[in-house]
Write a protein that holds these residues in place. Structure first.
Motif, PDB file in Angstrom:
ATOM      1  N   GLY A 166       3.039   6.723  -8.784  1.00  0.00           N
ATOM      2  CA  GLY A 166       4.149   7.386  -8.909  1.00  0.00           C
ATOM      3  C   GLY A 166       4.323   8.541  -7.679  1.00  0.00           C
ATOM      4  O   GLY A 166       5.508   8.747  -7.562  1.00  0.00           O
ATOM      5  N   ARG A 167       3.386   8.869  -7.135  1.00  0.00           N
ATOM      6  CA  ARG A 167       3.686   9.906  -5.908  1.00  0.00           C
ATOM      7  C   ARG A 167       4.205   8.989  -4.692  1.00  0.00           C
ATOM      8  O   ARG A 167       5.046   9.619  -4.228  1.00  0.00           O
ATOM      9  N   LEU A 168       3.453   7.975  -4.595  1.00  0.00           N
ATOM     10  CA  LEU A 168       3.962   7.180  -3.556  1.00  0.00           C
ATOM     11  C   LEU A 168       5.644   6.696  -3.893  1.00  0.00           C
ATOM     12  O   LEU A 168       6.384   6.822  -2.978  1.00  0.00           O
ATOM     13  N   ARG A 169       5.926   6.333  -5.053  1.00  0.00           N
ATOM     14  CA  ARG A 169       7.281   6.029  -5.263  1.00  0.00           C
ATOM     15  C   ARG A 169       8.192   7.248  -5.143  1.00  0.00           C
ATOM     16  O   ARG A 169       9.555   7.147  -4.812  1.00  0.00           O
ATOM     17  N   LEU A 170       7.932   8.608  -5.643  1.00  0.00           N
ATOM     18  CA  LEU A 170       8.485   9.529  -5.265  1.00  0.00           C
ATOM     19  C   LEU A 170       8.983   9.813  -3.967  1.00  0.00           C
ATOM     20  O   LEU A 170       9.840  10.192  -3.575  1.00  0.00           O
ATOM     21  N   THR A 171       7.757   9.625  -3.025  1.00  0.00           N
ATOM     22  CA  THR A 171       7.777   9.626  -1.750  1.00  0.00           C
ATOM     23  C   THR A 171       8.952   8.577  -1.046  1.00  0.00           C
ATOM     24  O   THR A 171       9.770   9.117  -0.198  1.00  0.00           O
ATOM     25  N   LEU A 172       8.974   7.524  -1.645  1.00  0.00           N
ATOM     26  CA  LEU A 172       9.942   6.533  -1.274  1.00  0.00           C
ATOM     27  C   LEU A 172      11.276   6.798  -1.523  1.00  0.00           C
ATOM     28  O   LEU A 172      12.429   6.561  -1.047  1.00  0.00           O
ATOM     29  N   GLU A 173      11.388   7.311  -2.806  1.00  0.00           N
ATOM     30  CA  GLU A 173      12.634   7.760  -3.341  1.00  0.00           C
ATOM     31  C   GLU A 173      13.415   9.015  -2.381  1.00  0.00           C
ATOM     32  O   GLU A 173      14.651   8.705  -1.933  1.00  0.00           O
ATOM     33  N   ALA A 179       0.685  -1.361  -0.062  1.00  0.00           N
ATOM     34  CA  ALA A 179      -0.033  -0.071   0.089  1.00  0.00           C
ATOM     35  C   ALA A 179       0.699   1.227   0.000  1.00  0.00           C
ATOM     36  O   ALA A 179       0.280   2.230  -0.407  1.00  0.00           O
ATOM     37  N   ASP A 180       2.391   1.207   0.376  1.00  0.00           N
ATOM     38  CA  ASP A 180       3.049   2.243   0.398  1.00  0.00           C
ATOM     39  C   ASP A 180       3.765   2.227  -1.012  1.00  0.00           C
ATOM     40  O   ASP A 180       4.657   3.471  -1.013  1.00  0.00           O
ATOM     41  N   GLY A 181       3.841   1.576  -1.621  1.00  0.00           N
ATOM     42  CA  GLY A 181       4.519   1.437  -2.998  1.00  0.00           C
ATOM     43  C   GLY A 181       5.504   0.804  -2.906  1.00  0.00           C
ATOM     44  O   GLY A 181       6.290   0.525  -3.890  1.00  0.00           O
ATOM     45  N   GLN A 182       5.980   0.158  -1.910  1.00  0.00           N
ATOM     46  CA  GLN A 182       7.077  -0.857  -1.671  1.00  0.00           C
ATOM     47  C   GLN A 182       7.000  -1.974  -2.712  1.00  0.00           C
ATOM     48  O   GLN A 182       6.021  -2.949  -2.676  1.00  0.00           O
ATOM     49  N   ILE A 183       8.185  -2.312  -3.158  1.00  0.00           N
ATOM     50  CA  ILE A 183       8.070  -3.690  -3.938  1.00  0.00           C
ATOM     51  C   ILE A 183       8.085  -4.918  -2.982  1.00  0.00           C
ATOM     52  O   ILE A 183       8.978  -5.102  -2.210  1.00  0.00           O
ATOM     53  N   LEU A 191      -1.413   5.474 -12.222  1.00  0.00           N
ATOM     54  CA  LEU A 191      -0.010   5.898 -12.457  1.00  0.00           C
ATOM     55  C   LEU A 191       0.171   7.337 -11.456  1.00  0.00           C
ATOM     56  O   LEU A 191       1.293   7.256 -11.093  1.00  0.00           O
ATOM     57  N   ALA A 192      -0.824   8.180 -11.509  1.00  0.00           N
ATOM     58  CA  ALA A 192      -0.424   9.192 -10.412  1.00  0.00           C
ATOM     59  C   ALA A 192      -0.215   8.910  -9.289  1.00  0.00           C
ATOM     60  O   ALA A 192       0.694   9.323  -8.461  1.00  0.00           O
ATOM     61  N   GLU A 193      -1.267   7.899  -8.806  1.00  0.00           N
ATOM     62  CA  GLU A 193      -1.143   7.338  -7.230  1.00  0.00           C
ATOM     63  C   GLU A 193       0.111   6.613  -6.726  1.00  0.00           C
ATOM     64  O   GLU A 193       0.709   6.969  -5.991  1.00  0.00           O
ATOM     65  N   ALA A 235       3.629  14.050 -14.953  1.00  0.00           N
ATOM     66  CA  ALA A 235       3.307  12.897 -15.543  1.00  0.00           C
ATOM     67  C   ALA A 235       4.569  11.870 -15.897  1.00  0.00           C
ATOM     68  O   ALA A 235       4.732  10.823 -16.218  1.00  0.00           O
ATOM     69  N   GLU A 236       5.432  12.844 -16.400  1.00  0.00           N
ATOM     70  CA  GLU A 236       6.918  12.296 -16.888  1.00  0.00           C
ATOM     71  C   GLU A 236       7.465  11.716 -15.607  1.00  0.00           C
ATOM     72  O   GLU A 236       8.269  10.601 -15.830  1.00  0.00           O
ATOM     73  N   ALA A 237       7.792  12.479 -14.611  1.00  0.00           N
ATOM     74  CA  ALA A 237       8.115  11.784 -13.394  1.00  0.00           C
ATOM     75  C   ALA A 237       7.527  10.654 -12.825  1.00  0.00           C
ATOM     76  O   ALA A 237       8.094   9.551 -12.436  1.00  0.00           O
ATOM     77  N   TRP A 238       6.057  10.378 -12.898  1.00  0.00           N
ATOM     78  CA  TRP A 238       5.530   9.335 -12.596  1.00  0.00           C
ATOM     79  C   TRP A 238       5.767   8.297 -13.478  1.00  0.00           C
ATOM     80  O   TRP A 238       5.828   6.863 -12.797  1.00  0.00           O
ATOM     81  N   ASN A 239       5.693   8.538 -14.591  1.00  0.00           N
ATOM     82  CA  ASN A 239       6.318   7.363 -15.808  1.00  0.00           C
ATOM     83  C   ASN A 239       7.535   6.854 -15.377  1.00  0.00           C
ATOM     84  O   ASN A 239       7.803   5.598 -15.501  1.00  0.00           O
ATOM     85  N   ALA A 240       8.443   7.920 -14.995  1.00  0.00           N
ATOM     86  CA  ALA A 240       9.788   7.381 -14.895  1.00  0.00           C
ATOM     87  C   ALA A 240       9.753   6.368 -13.632  1.00  0.00           C
ATOM     88  O   ALA A 240      10.676   5.447 -13.590  1.00  0.00           O
ATOM     89  N   GLN A 241       9.051   6.627 -12.830  1.00  0.00           N
ATOM     90  CA  GLN A 241       8.982   5.804 -11.660  1.00  0.00           C
ATOM     91  C   GLN A 241       8.728   4.643 -11.681  1.00  0.00           C
ATOM     92  O   GLN A 241       9.216   3.396 -10.953  1.00  0.00           O
ATOM     93  N   ILE A 242       7.695   4.109 -12.853  1.00  0.00           N
ATOM     94  CA  ILE A 242       7.572   2.626 -13.000  1.00  0.00           C
ATOM     95  C   ILE A 242       8.565   2.093 -13.686  1.00  0.00           C
ATOM     96  O   ILE A 242       8.954   0.948 -13.527  1.00  0.00           O
TER      97      ILE A 242
END
Length: 449
Positions: A171-178, A126-130, A167-169, A210-217
Motif C-alpha cells: 500500500g505504501r509503495l503504491r501510494l508513492t507511485l500514485e 520491488a517498487d510496486g509497479q505492475i 498490505l501495508a508494505e 489501512a483503508e488507503a492501503w486496501n483501496a490501493q489493491i
C-alpha cells in the motif's frame, strides 16, 4: 427522487433459484488463504485478498465475487439491477443492487464457505509497479473477515504478518507511485451519519491508513483491467478528463490566497498530499479544489479505444471491476476481462449491453449521491433543531464572487451549511449564529456575527 422499493417477486424467485445452481468453474483455488477487509458487520463482501512476496517483487491474489456465475444479462435480476445501478446506503438501512440471498449470501465471499470468484493474479516489481496480470474464474474460500481497525492496530503494534504486513508494505509503495504519477487521493475527513442512542449524529471521520492501503489493491486491479481492455480494444472504462488550464490557474490563485504552498512545477496531487485538513485554510483549499476532480463518468468502446481513456485522479487508465455486488458496471467489465484473458470473444449479450451502461451508471449515481446528501442534511437539521440562536465557531470553506452567503463548517456537531453574510473570508474562522434548523425541509442556516 425515487428509490426502488422491494424486489419484485419474479426477481426474488429467480435469485432463490440461481443461488442454488450457480455456474461453477473447474479451477479450484480454495488453497489460497484469502481474507476480506470491510467495515464491521458487512455481509456483501466483494473482495478477498492474499499477498505474497516473490523474487524481486510481490504477487497480489485478488478474488472478486463472481456475480456473473448467478446473473445473466437480459434476465429479470439483471433488468432490476439496471434500474438500481448501485447499492444505496442510508443510516438506517440500504437499497441493495441485488437480492440479499445473493449479495449477502450465495455470491458474497463470506469466510469459511466456497464461492465462485473472478480471481486476479497481479505481479508487482520491488517498487510496486505492475509487471503482469491475469484473471480467471475459480472456486475460492475466504479464511477470515477482518475490519479496518483490526488491520490498523496489527500494523501499528508490529503484530501484523503475512498478508496484513504486505498490505501495508505494498500500500505504501503504491501510494508513492500514485504521487509520482500525479494521482490524487484527497486527505479529507468523511462527513458520516452514525447511530447515537435512539437517534443519529453527524461526525467527521478521518480514514485510516489501512483503508488507503486496501483501496490501493482495488485501484491497481482496476488499472490492470483497463490496460487489458485497451490492449484488446474493447471495454468499459471509468474516466475523468484533466481539468482545464484556466481552472487549475484559478485553484493556484486560491492556494496563494489561503497560504497553501504550491511550489513551481508541482502537480496538484503533490500539493494536496502534504495538507492537513485540521488546519482551517488548508481545509478550505481541499474543499474548493475539488472542482479539479469533477466530471467523472464511464465510456464504452468496441474497436478503436476512446481518445479520452484516462482518469485524472488515478493518473492512469482505470476500470471498475472490484465491486460487482454493489455496482452494476463491475459485473460487465469483469466479464470482458475474463473473456480477454481466456483468449475468447466477449459474449454477445455483454457487447450488446455495453453501450447503455454509461448512461445507466450516470443516472443511478446521481440518485445515490442525492440520497446520501439528503440523509446528512436531515440529521444535521435534527441534531441542531434545539440550538437555534446559539453561536458557533466556523471555518469558511466555500465562497463565490457576488454571492451574499458562503458555505461554512463547524466541528461540534460536524455540520457543513450555508452562512449568510457579506465578504466572508475564505479559509478563516468566523463567529456565526444558527438561524434555522428545520428537519422538515432539511435546511440549516447560519448568519455571520
Amino acid at each position: 427522487m425515487r428509490l426502488p422499493e422491494e424486489f419484485p417477486r419474479a426477481v426474488t424467485d429467480e435469485a432463490e433459484w440461481v443461488s442454488k445452481v450457480p455456474s461453477l468453474p473447474e479451477l479450484d483455488r480454495t488453497d489460497l488463504p484469502l481474507i476480506t477487509i470491510d467495515p464491521p458487520g458487512s455481509m456483501d463482501l466483494d473482495q478477498a485478498m492474499h499477498l505474497e512476496e516473490q523474487p524481486g517483487g510481490y504477487r497480489v491474489w485478488y478474488a472478486i465475487a463472481d456475480v456473473g456465475a448467478f446473473v445473466r444479462p437480459g434476465g429479470v435480476i439483471d433488468a432490476e439491477a439496471r434500474d438500481r445501478g448501485e447499492t444505496v446506503y442510508m443510516p438506517d438501512g440500504r437499497v441493495p443492487l441485488h437480492p440479499a440471498i445473493l449479495s449477502e449470501g450465495a455470491a458474497s465471499l463470506l469466510p469459511g464457505v466456497t464461492r465462485p470468484a473472478a480471481l486476479w493474479c497481479v505481479d508487482l516489481d520491488a517498487d510496486g509497479q505492475i509487471v503482469g496480470a491475469d484473471v480467471t474464474r475459480a472456486l475460492v474460500r475466504s479464511r477470515e473477515r477482518l475490519d479496518y481497525d483490526y488491520v490498523q492496530a496489527a500494523v501499528d503494534t508490529g503484530t501484523a504478518d503475512g498478508t496484513l504486513r504486505l498490505l501495508a508494505e505494498i500500500g505504501r509503495l503504491r501510494l508513492t507511485l500514485e504521487r509520482e504519477r500525479g494521482g490524487v487521493t484527497l486527505p479529507t475527513p468523511d462527513q458520516e451519519v452514525v447511530p447515537d442512542g435512539d437517534g443519529y449524529r453527524v461526525e467527521l471521520r478521518v480514514p485510516l491508513d489501512a483503508e488507503a492501503w486496501n483501496a490501493q489493491i482495488s485501484l491497481l486491479t482496476g488499472m490492470a483491467a483497463a490496460s487489458m481492455m485497451l490492449d484488446a480494444e474493447i471495454g468499459l472504462l471509468r474516466v475523468l478528463p484533466p481539468a482545464p488550464a484556466e481552472r487549475v490557474a484559478q485553484v493556484r490563485r486560491m492556494a496563494v490566497a489561503l497560504g497553501v504552498p504550491w511550489p513551481e512545477g508541482a502537480a496538484y496531487g503533490d500539493v494536496v498530499h502534504a495538507l492537513d485538513p485540521k488546519v482551517p485554510g488548508q481545509a478550505a483549499f481541499l474543499q474548493e479544489s475539488t472542482v479539479l476532480l469533477r466530471g467523472a463518468g464511464y465510456v464504452a468502446f468496441n474497436g478503436e479505444p476512446p481518445v479520452q481513456a484516462y482518469h485524472a485522479a488515478v493518473a492512469a487508465p482505470y476500470a471498475h471491476v472490484t465491486a460487482p455486488l454493489r455496482r452494476l458496471i463491475d459485473r460487465y467489465a469483469t466479464e470482458i476481462c475474463l473473456a480477454i484473458a481466456a483468449g475468447e470473444p466477449v459474449p454477445e449479450d455483454v457487447q450488446k449491453a455495453m453501450g447503455e451502461l454509461p448512461d445507466i451508471m450516470q443516472a443511478t449515481g446521481r440518485r445515490a449521491n442525492a440520497v446520501e446528501r439528503a440523509c446528512v442534511d436531515l440529521v444535521e437539521a435534527f441534531v441542531l433543531r434545539e440550538r437555534v440562536g446559539q453561536m458557533f465557531d466556523a471555518v469558511v470553506i466555500d465562497v463565490e464572487e457576488n454571492r451574499p452567503w458562503a458555505q461554512v463548517q463547524i466541528t461540534d456537531p460536524a455540520v457543513v451549511a450555508r452562512c449568510d453574510g457579506e465578504r466572508l473570508p475564505l479559509g478563516e474562522t468566523v463567529r456565526v449564529r444558527l438561524t434555522r434548523a428545520d428537519p422538515a425541509t432539511r435546511e440549516v442556516r447560519f448568519s455571520q456575527i
